[in-house]
Design a protein around this motif. Structure first.
Motif, short mmCIF file in Angstrom:
data_model
loop_
_atom_site.label_atom_id
_atom_site.label_comp_id
_atom_site.label_asym_id
_atom_site.label_seq_id
_atom_site.Cartn_x
_atom_site.Cartn_y
_atom_site.Cartn_z
N ILE A 1 0.65 -0.95 -0.04
CA ILE A 1 -0.04 0.13 -0.15
C ILE A 1 0.84 1.11 0.05
O ILE A 1 1.80 1.29 0.80
CB ILE A 1 -0.93 0.11 1.25
N LYS A 2 0.65 2.18 -0.92
CA LYS A 2 1.42 3.47 -0.97
C LYS A 2 0.61 4.65 -0.51
O LYS A 2 -0.62 4.65 -1.16
CB LYS A 2 1.92 3.79 -2.25
N CYS A 3 0.43 5.33 0.65
CA CYS A 3 -0.33 6.40 0.91
C CYS A 3 0.36 7.78 0.84
O CYS A 3 1.58 7.81 1.06
CB CYS A 3 -0.60 6.14 2.33
N ARG A 4 -0.48 8.63 0.34
CA ARG A 4 0.09 9.94 0.24
C ARG A 4 -0.91 10.95 0.67
O ARG A 4 -2.19 10.78 0.73
CB ARG A 4 0.47 10.49 -1.19
N ARG A 5 -0.49 11.98 1.51
CA ARG A 5 -1.60 12.89 2.01
C ARG A 5 -1.13 14.41 1.91
O ARG A 5 -0.09 14.97 1.66
CB ARG A 5 -1.39 12.52 3.57
N VAL A 6 -2.22 15.10 1.46
CA VAL A 6 -2.25 16.54 1.57
C VAL A 6 -3.22 17.03 2.33
O VAL A 6 -4.39 16.68 2.72
CB VAL A 6 -2.45 17.33 0.19
N GLY A 7 -2.71 17.93 3.66
CA GLY A 7 -3.65 18.38 4.66
C GLY A 7 -3.07 17.74 5.99
O GLY A 7 -2.26 17.16 6.24
N ASN A 8 -4.03 18.40 6.91
CA ASN A 8 -3.84 18.02 8.31
C ASN A 8 -4.70 16.69 8.84
O ASN A 8 -5.85 16.75 8.71
CB ASN A 8 -3.87 19.03 9.28
#
Lengths: 378, 378
Positions: A106-113
């Motif tokens: 699984i590859k996870c990317r986040r933008v935001g808090n």
């Protein structure tokens, strides 16, 4: 699988200044809309396409310049990830993309808090998949990667990254005149300049009695084939009746020089048309040393007196490399059909044109005057 | 394996008239001799290399333009085929290339009169291998193909076809001036024109106070790297001191136009050098839309007044494609090292140069006079 949208990624545009980037992105969105007839959204450096027919839309995106890759995806909210991911995994199992033996990551990317890190979310999602399918995790070289992208509350899940055609959005780089014949090379040079964002006017020289209707037919088919890559900015066609000029070259000019005078005339007419239509360059399919007319000496002699830059994207390519691209873009099948070729070609064409003698030959046949005349009738 | 020679195949040369072909072949033989320091033989459309050190020679052939593929081989006479083939198979077994599980095929070609057909000979040889190893024949998709080539009485046996760099023999297409900087693109454009047979004079513009010694050092290393492909026809280096001109552009010219005037001056100096050294074209690393200075408008404005064709083999390529070639030919490692770049670049460089205003700016800075002066000191 019940995808709700397609995520589109673009490349080199990202390098430009924010003003240029914004202009490029808007053009890319417009071209995608025109190619797919779908709703398209632009947000934070990504483009989202909402397809009516998934298969059809995926095929169309493959021909929109500026797209580096794209992924059919589902959307959900952060709170619903568990449930939606389970459903997504069901879809993968059904399609046979995932089995109990498939290694995955699984590859996870986040933008935001968020109150979790990307790695924590990846671990959480991975556990769901393991619990459900029992397949082994492999972070370094998995058979399957499931991507979880979280932008504030919105979440995208996808596993495919389909390669796009690359390049720059068509129409962002100004207009060019492309000399397009019925052969193998010029459709490829035209394609490559379109790929770099150039709008194209395709200029065909009809040899009339020295050519065949088949050749002209092939030109039309080649433009149709290239227009599949031109959504939003279709290729314009222009045809020059060139038979009289060729007769004239054969009757009045030195026998060996017919091809030199022919090519030289093409560049002159293309220049005039460029001037008239606001084009900034001429494109052709020259490749050094490929055939008799493509020696450096002939390139120098035929380009003499042309006011516009002549761009030859194939100039450093081997015939085999050119044919490979032609095959990939769907023009080889059309070009390779025999059309009889040009019957004005002399038995021993000049391969080492002398620029002074070419100038003289042009004067002898009243080259400039005739070219003016042809252009007036275009 | 105890190979006695290397068979070299060449491609496009085969398409040329017999006179041109003979000239190309002689040049290719000369270049191979120069690259490998081996004895080289030419016979019936094939070139044979007799290596002193096999490994070393194979590596060198990989960098001789005009070579499509090559094969280490053993030679024998028709009457001795059985015995020699058995020995060859022993070698393959020893190397692990052939096992009892390997599917294989024999391909036989003949030139001359024999009392057997090619197919009969292939069957005969295949039987020898089966009897010896017990491996299964597979004519349509074998793991291993053993080639048996018979030319009159002489016979060649080989199984490897190593891909060569393609292109045309270096030095068969005349000379060009190539603008070579310390960046990623221009070594690739230089390489591609060498590949098409062009002898190169590499022209470097030393920005002096606007550049760094590191950049100049990189230029030298890049020429060394490219010279690995230039056996027999080495690259000549020319360096232009360009700092004074750049100061002048910055002090006297419009601020936005420094890059335009710089590039324009480069083409002018390259033209003069081309004229003086008998070169027929100028080569550069332009690619439409890649950076600010490479818009069609700027290409048009900077090339204005240049008497020689400017060939830009990268004009239709994406940055990623260019980097991939740079990596393959061994220049990326050198180019990618930071050298500080050019400090003469203005904050907002012109991206849409107007040809009339460029002409005016050139007049204002006495462009022609200064360029003449620089060229005199070259």
């Amino acid at each position: 699988m019940d995808y709700s949208l397609i995520i589109v990624r673009y490349g080199e545009i990202g390098l430009k200044s924010s003003k240029v980037r914004s202009r490029f992105e808007r053009k890319l969105v417009k071209n995608i809309k025109s190619a797919t007839d779908c709703e398209v959204d632009r947000n934070q450096g990504r483009i989202y396409v909402f397809p009516k027919n998934m298969e059809n839309t995926l095929n169309k995106l493959n021909k929109v310049f500026g797209i580096v890759s794209y992924s059919p995806a589902i959307t959900t909210y952060v709170d619903d990830i568990d449930e939606v991911l389970e459903k997504y995994v069901d879809g993968l199992l059904e399609e046979g993309v995932l089995t109990a033996e498939t290694t995955f990551a699984i590859k996870c990317r986040r933008v935001g808090n968020h109150d979790f890190t990307s790695q924590e979310m990846a671990g959480h999602c991975g556990a769901i998949v393991v619990r459900k399918v029992g397949c082994p995790v492999n972070l370094s070289n998995p058979d399957l990667t499931i991507f979880v992208e979280i932008r504030d509350d919105e979440t995208f899940i996808f596993h495919e990254k389909i390669e796009g055609p690359g390049g720059l959005p068509l129409g962002t780089q100004g207009k060019v005149i492309s000399l397009l014949s019925s052969g193998i090379d010029s459709p490829v040079s035209t394609y490559l300049m379109m790929k770099r964002g150039c709008e194209v006017i395709a200029l065909y020289f009809d040899g009339e009695e020295f050519s065949t209707p088949k050749a002209r037919e092939k030109f039309d088919k080649l433009v149709d084939a290239l227009n599949k890559y031109a959504a939003g900015v279709p290729i314009q066609k222009r045809v020059v009746k060139y038979g009289d000029y060729l007769s004239h070259c054969k009757d009045e000019g030195p026998e060996k020089m017919t091809c030199i005078l022919c090519k030289s005339g093409m560049y002159q007419i293309a220049s005039k048309l460029a001037e008239k239509t606001g084009c900034l360059a001429i494109v052709d399919g020259s490749s050094v040393g490929q055939v008799a007319s493509q020696t450096l000496a002939n390139i120098l002699a035929t380009r003499d007196g042309c006011d516009f830059p002549i761009l030859s994207p194939l100039i450093g390519m081997d015939k085999l490399e050119i044919e490979r691209i032609a095959d990939k873009i769907g023009t080889f099948e059309i070009s390779k059909v025999s059309d009889g070729g040009c019957s004005a070609v002399p038995k021993y064409p000049e391969t080492k044109a002398d620029i002074v003698r070419v100038k003289q030959a042009k004067e002898d046949i009243n080259h400039d005057e005739i070219i003016d005349e042809i252009f007036k009738n275009l």
